[in-house]
Structures are given as structure tokens and as C-alpha cells.
Scaffold this motif. Structure first.
Motif: not given
Length: 442
Positions: A190-196, A199-204
Motif C-alpha cells: 500500500v505504501a508503494d502504491h501497488a494496484t488493487a 494487492i489481491e494477487t499477493k493476498r492469495q
């Protein structure tokens, strides 16, 4: 600032030594410890395990070295119904099955809260609260309902206990270690302004790691299973190719929308006859929200009594460690007379204990009986989940006065509420802070 002076300490020492009763008490405490020295023998006479209303619920279960009391208590209420409907003896539902899905869902719920607070400083109270305990064994009734609704139930034979479900200390240690690392990863994205999408890919990816840990420690929950049993008349029955959802539908078939959590929180910030929720409290994202109706204690006990009189046990949450004799299975205000032992007044009100951190709900159990004298309860029968080596074959006696002071929550059918209570149930919930004592997990 007031510094302790030597003259003050000398005065205190002389006052103590001048009291022979305190010196006698000192010798007893030295040898026997505080509670053994303060134990009140009359409490055993006043809290005998006999009850005018006593539901037949079978043998007690054992959560062993885990914090699954809320889960065991909920499953026990389901087991009571199933055992009665299908004439089963000493039957248990799988606590390990619900344990797996609860921890799996709690990880994802933690991610959601970490992402929702990603714009706050890491040292903010909200983020510090999340990181203190990313997940734990404890929970609330509505959180258990979310698991039932989404994943169903299975008998214990379909997913038995493992070393990590029976003693969850190491599993919790490594899960929390992993989730704190995951929190760092998500906050950094989030701090590095990743796209939604990123972030979703990483969450999985992170949730896959959690699943792997749980699968290793608890096993993989069954998608289908066979159910074989003999009833109390020795009749053999067999069902094949059941799913957890079809098993729940056939053998439990309870509409949890018919039930409500009632609390007693007599603090100034929580008016009675109103509903409450707790921020950041839950397990299943978009699951059943945790919600309470706050009532006077007399009303709470009246609802519990009505449900028992209707032949149905009652899930409840209390502060079990207060004035409780574990091995004898007695919870009574006069179990220990520490005021007399120490010449100190330890007494506080229920509201004071909640406001100042002295008490909160720590343990969930099941009410299975009550003793009435002139239609008024004097003591309650409690099914615990600590095995049959404590209390009376695992059952405890709770005095009515103890219930007043240290019981905080029950779950009852909505149809038992008065019209005024049903109207109060429709009020917009006031959201409490995550660290409010009513957010405590049993």
C-alpha cells in the motif's frame, strides 16, 4: 510525587506484626497458598450438584490445551439436539473441522483489517491492537455461526483431533509470526502504491501459506464423508457420500437467525435495551456480524431460564477464573474469603470491573440445568469442556449470585424475548472500539 519513606514502611511493618490474626494467616498462606487458605468450606454445602431442571446432555467433551471453549460450547448445543433427535450416546461433532476453517478465515479477516488501516501509522492504537494478536483460538457465538453457515459441520470421526488441535500453543505461535510478516508485506504494498490487482494477487499468495500451515497441523477438511453409527438401541445406521452442508441440514437443521446474543454490561457507556457491535471483531469476511442486545441481569437470567424450561441448553460466556474452585467444579462468590484473610476489601461492582480491566468474558460454557426454590433460581448446572476429571463428571455448579457478577453473555431464541426487547433488538447497533471489554473472545 510521593516517595515511600523508611518511616512509613516501619509503621506498616509494626502495624502488621501487632495483629496476631494476620500472623496466623501469614503462616497458613506460607504453607498452603492464598486460595487454599481462604477457601470457604460452606460453599460446598450450598452448591451441591442437584437441580430441579436438569437436561440430559451426555458425557462432557474436552478441549484439552486449546482455547476453543466457545467452539466446544456451540458444538455441544448442536450435539445435544442431534443426540436427542437421533438417539445417540456420547457423540461428538468435529471441533477440529471448525477449528481449521476459523483460523483460515481469521487470517483473511486480519488481512482485511490490515489493509483498511494501512494509511494509519504502525504505532497507532488500531494497528498496534491488530498486531498484538493477529489471530487466536477464542471467538464469539456469531463468529461460530459464520463458520456453520459457510462450511457446515462434520462428525468427529470425519475429522478427528490432531496434536495441534489438542494443544494449539505452537500452531498459534507460528501462525501469528507468519501473519505479522504478512502485515508488513501488505502495508508495504500500500505504501508503494501497488494496484488493487497486485494487492489481491499477493493476498492469495499469503493465504496459500496459511492454508499450507493449517493443512499440515490440522489436516485437510473433508469435502465428502461417510457417517456410520449405532444408536442407544444398538441399531446400525449408515450414510454415504455426505457433504458438511448436507450433514448439517439433515442432522442439525437450525436457523441461526432465530437466535440472539444477549449481554449484561452495566457500564455508563452502554445503555440497556440497545444493541451493540464491535469494530474489527469477526472471522468470516461478509459473514454474520457480531451483535449484542444489552439487558438488565434479571432479564438475561429470565431468558436463560425460559430456554431451559423449554428443554434447550444455553450457550453462555463468563469470567470463569473469578471465585472458582476448578477441581470441585464450583463457581460461587463465597468460594474464597480473601477479604477476611488479608484484612483488605477487594470488592468492586460489575461495572467497575469492566471499566477498569479487572474482568471480562474469558470462557464459554453451556447451561444445562437450574435449581429453583419458590420459582427463583439459586444455582445453575454448567457443562464445561475440560473433560470429566474436574467438577462432577465435568459439570460445574454456578451459584445464582456468581452468575449475577461474572456472567456477561447468553444466546437465546428470539421468540423468548418480550415485545419491548424485540423492539430494542431493532435499534441501530452502537459500534464499540476493538478493545472494548465486550469484544473479549471466549
Amino acid at each position: 510525587m510521593s516517595e515511600i519513606t523508611q518511616s512509613e514502611t516501619n509503621k506498616f511493618r509494626e502495624a502488621f506484626l501487632a495483629n496476631p490474626t494476620q500472623r496466623v494467616g501469614q503462616r497458613s498462606v506460607w504453607k498452603n497458598g492464598i486460595n487454599n487458605s481462604a477457601q470457604n468450606q460452606s460453599t460446598f454445602v450450598e452448591n451441591t450438584p442437584t437441580f430441579s431442571i436438569d437436561l440430559n446432555t451426555g458425557k462432557v467433551a474436552d478441549q484439552k490445551k486449546s482455547g476453543r471453549c466457545w467452539m466446544f460450547a456451540a458444538l455441544n448445543t448442536m450435539r445435544h439436539k442431534l443426540s436427542s433427535d437421533f438417539n445417540l450416546a456420547n457423540f461428538e461433532l468435529s471441533q477440529n473441522y471448525t477449528f481449521f476453517w476459523d483460523k483460515y478465515e481469521k487470517a483473511n479477516y486480519f488481512y482485511e483489517n490490515i489493509l483498511a488501516t494501512a494509511d494509519l501509522d504502525r504505532t497507532s492504537r488500531e494497528v498496534a491492537f491488530l498486531l498484538q494478536t493477529p489471530q487466536q483460538d477464542g471467538g464469539q457465538w456469531d463468529m461460530m455461526v459464520s463458520i456453520f453457515d459457510k462450511y457446515g459441520l462434520v462428525p468427529k470421526s470425519a475429522m478427528p483431533e490432531t496434536a495441534s488441535s489438542s494443544d494449539s500453543t505452537q500452531l498459534n505461535e507460528y501462525l501469528n509470526k507468519l501473519l505479522r510478516k504478512h502485515a508488513y508485506i501488505l502495508r508495504t504494498l500500500v505504501a508503494d502504491h501497488a494496484t488493487a490487482s497486485e494487492i489481491e494477487t499477493k493476498r492469495q499468495d499469503l493465504l496459500q501459506e496459511v492454508y499450507n500451515v493449517l493443512a499440515m497441523a490440522l489436516g485437510i477438511p473433508p469435502e465428502t464423508f461417510d457417517f456410520e453409527y449405532r444408536d442407544e438401541n444398538n441399531n446400525f445406521l449408515q450414510e454415504t457420500d455426505l457433504t458438511p452442508q448436507s450433514f448439517f441440514k439433515k442432522y442439525i437443521d437450525i436457523d441461526f437467525n432465530d437466535y440472539i446474543s444477549v449481554i449484561n454490561a452495566p457500564t455508563a457507556d452502554k445503555p440497556f435495551m440497545h444493541t451493540y457491535s464491535v469494530d474489527m471483531l469477526g472471522n468470516v469476511v461478509n459473514g454474520k456480524p457480531v451483535q449484542y442486545l444489552n439487558l438488565e441481569m434479571a432479564d438475561l437470567k429470565d431468558l436463560a431460564l425460559k430456554q431451559l424450561q423449554a428443554g434447550e441448553s444455553v450457550w453462555f460466556g463468563s469470567d470463569v477464573g473469578q471465585s472458582s474452585i476448578r477441581d470441585k467444579g464450583i463457581m460461587a462468590l463465597d468460594a474464597y474469603d480473601v477479604n477476611e484473610l488479608f484484612y483488605v476489601d477487594f470488592d468492586t461492582t460489575k461495572a467497575q470491573r469492566l471499566d477498569y480491566g479487572e474482568s471480562m468474558m474469558t470462557h464459554a460454557m453451556v447451561l444445562t440445568g437450574v435449581d429453583l426454590v419458590n420459582d427463583q433460581p439459586t444455582k445453575w448446572k454448567v457443562e464445561n469442556s475440560w473433560g470429566d476429571k474436574v467438577g462432577t463428571n465435568g459439570f460445574f455448579v454456578m451459584s445464582d449470585a456468581w452468575m449475577d457478577e461474572f456472567t456477561y453473555q447468553i444466546v437465546v431464541r428470539k421468540d423468548l424475548l418480550t415485545d419491548a426487547q424485540k423492539a430494542a433488538l431493532e435499534t441501530e447497533p452502537i459500534k464499540l472500539a476493538p478493545w472494548d471489554p465486550m469484544g473479549a473472545l471466549a
